[in-house]
Each structure stands twice: as structure tokens, then as C-alpha cells.
Design an enzyme around this catalytic site. Sequence first.
Site, short mmCIF file in Angstrom:
data_model
loop_
_atom_site.label_atom_id
_atom_site.label_comp_id
_atom_site.label_asym_id
_atom_site.label_seq_id
_atom_site.Cartn_x
_atom_site.Cartn_y
_atom_site.Cartn_z
N LYS A 74 0.97 -1.32 0.12
CA LYS A 74 0.09 -0.15 0.00
C LYS A 74 0.80 1.22 -0.10
O LYS A 74 2.05 1.07 0.23
CB LYS A 74 -0.81 0.03 1.20
CG LYS A 74 -0.26 -0.04 2.58
CD LYS A 74 -1.19 -0.31 3.75
CE LYS A 74 -0.46 -0.20 4.91
NZ LYS A 74 -1.03 0.39 6.12
N TYR A 96 16.41 30.43 7.21
CA TYR A 96 15.13 31.07 7.75
C TYR A 96 15.30 31.14 9.36
O TYR A 96 15.62 30.15 10.09
CB TYR A 96 14.09 30.32 7.52
CG TYR A 96 13.56 30.73 6.12
CD1 TYR A 96 13.23 32.03 5.75
CD2 TYR A 96 13.58 29.55 5.12
CE1 TYR A 96 12.74 31.99 4.41
CE2 TYR A 96 12.89 29.71 3.98
CZ TYR A 96 12.78 31.14 3.44
OH TYR A 96 12.28 31.16 2.12
#
Length: 370
Positions: free
Chosen positions: A41, A262
Site C-alpha cells: 500500500k 530562515y
Amino acid sequence: MTDQHPIRAGALLSIDLDALCDNWRSLKAKLASAECAAVVKADAYGLGAERVAPALYRAGCRNFFVAHLNEGIALRPALPADASIYVLHGPHPGDEREFVHHRLVPVLNSLPQLGAWQALARDLDTVLPAILQVDTGMARLGLAPDEFDRLVSSPASLLGLSLKFIISHLASAEDQDNPANPLQLARFREAMARLPGVPGSLANSSGIFLGDDYHFNLVRPGAALYGVAPVAGQANPMRPVIRLQGKVLQTRTIAAGTAVGYSHTWTAPRPSRIATVAVGYADGYLRSLSNRGTLSCDGIPLPLIGNISMDTLIVDITDLPEGRITEGELLDLADPLNGVDAIAARAGTIGYEILTSLGRRYARRYLGEF
Ligand SMILES: Cc1ncc(COP(=O)(O)O)c(C=O)c1O
């Protein structure tokens, strides 16, 4: 290591199909007579179901599990007709005919799902294959004990169904001493006893390591196939399957006291050489690894410094010989020495999330198998 193949993406994800198949074989070798399925999956936990499943088929695997109907539909053409594809979530109302059309076997998790599948069998005047899931203590999917009770008390209730397996799922199998494991095992045995002749399946990757009692007729490993450690606190017996290498965009030399990235969450404590790498949180390289991650070059660890940006991250390369890193060099973000579990621990998550977050932007290279 500089890769021989030029890549236009910011990073190269190598997926070792030989290691994957070895992992499947080594799990199978732990089983006395049970079959070993593969859970593919979420695009084989991010590694590419259309490459992973056929490789496992060639290794001998014949039973595959996906979560959603569309995953099953996509996988069907990639596998020969004798491979069974089971859809863990089963049909949503109205989807039942698609399962028949694409030769997918539903996992039935509720009485209404079961009723709709039986109604289709009646309409088609046939018997339809299915897996029945019972909840033995996770409260997620499957028939609750009273529902299962009602089902097995009425002889007509399974008409039209050919039950391939009765399954359940373990909540805490990676923790070998967790009392939930034997409790779920006992409940699962009781459920199996009430459906005589129907084969059983309980174990995921970690469940296989709980011992023979947990194996029944089929085991359903996912994570361990892809190299994730199956037992908490023990050495990982699985082979690593992925290597992730990010491309250096720029290097620079900065003075002590220079703030990086940042929000300036890292400041150079010494004159430093740093490199900007073309991998960021938009690639699934989790932002929680800011100031915590480690890359490497020639086996030398390189600390990730500052906040991870959308498309870039920055590493301290001061410990490497000057001139070792130039633009275009590939640095290791995940490799056998720094595997998915180690990355997950630093990010505060589990290896499963690291794998299933792997970015679609990476260049992908499949190794081995042929
Ligand atoms: C029902 C079921 N079986 C098996 C698996 C495979 O589990 P693992 O990846 O832990 O081996 C999963 C994955 O979550 C699952 O939901």
C-alpha cells in the site's frame, strides 16, 4: 560519492530491489509453513509499487495487500494473473463491481460491507472471494466482537462468500513484551475456532518476530521488507533498501557569528564551510529535522544546520578536506549508516513516515534484480 548518472532533480533515490527481495526471503525463512505476503500500500511505502511488487512476485510472493481500490486497480496490470491482490479497506458502497472487474479481493471490515458483497454475489449468481477482518484489540478496522458473534451464529450469514482468510491486525507487535500481543493472539484464536477451515492471518512485520504462534497461514509484512527495523530496541536484521543522495547547489565560507537559514536558528560558532543541498521539506525531508539531521560524505557525518527550507537544506562541511565538495556533488541523506530508523528517531517519528514521505521530485533509480 559522485554518481555517474547526471540527474536533473535535486536528489537521487536509489532503491535496491535485491535487498528488498532478500528481506522478503529472510522473513519467509522464519515461517514453518505459513505463506509470506507483501504489503505494498501507499505505493509500496513510497518506493514504487509497480516496481516493488513484480520484483517480489519473481522472488516467489503471490499475495499482495494494498489499502485503497485505486491502488489495487493500478497494481493489477503490473502482476501476473495468479497473484492475489487484497484491498484492506474493502469496497465503499457502489464500488463492489469494480473489485470483480479488476480481479481484486476485498477485505470486509463491517457487516454492511459484507452484506453488499453478498448481494453482488447473489446478483451475479456466483460465489465471490473475500477476506474477513475481525478486531481483536485495535479498534480500527474489522468486525467488533458482538458483530462477529452475530455473524457466526447464523448459518446463512456467509452465503455467497468464499472466505480466503480471516485476518486481524496487531496494535503493538514491535514491543515484544507488550501484554496486548498475547491478548490479541488469544482473541484471534477464538475467532478462528468459530470459522473452522478458514485460514488465518495476524502478523505484520513485527508480528513475525513474536514467534510461530503468531504466523498462522499467512503473514503480512510491509515495513520490514523496505528495511525498517521490526523489533524495538534490537539490532535491525533487515537489509537497507534505500539510499538518498542530495545535490550540492553552492558552497560558501562564513565567518564565526554568521547566522544561517530562515529565522537564523543556527549561528556559526567558528569560521565554517557550509553547503546548500537541493532537498527540502517539499521533498518529504521533514522540517522537524532542522538543526537535527545528519548528512554524510565519504562516511564523515555532516550536521544539518539551520531550518530546512522548502527546496533546500544547509550542512556544515567544515570537517571535510577543503575542496572535497563542489557544486553538483551528491551528499548522502539516507544510507546504510544513516538509515530510515535513525532519521526517524531524530525527526521524532517512525521509519514508516520517513519512507512514505519520500518526495516524488527525486530522480529514482532501481538497482539489482536483473
Ligand atoms: C492490516 C495490515 N496488515 C499488515 C500491515 C503491514 O504492517 P507493517 O508495515 O508493520 O509490516 C499493515 C500496515 O499498516 C496493515 O494495516
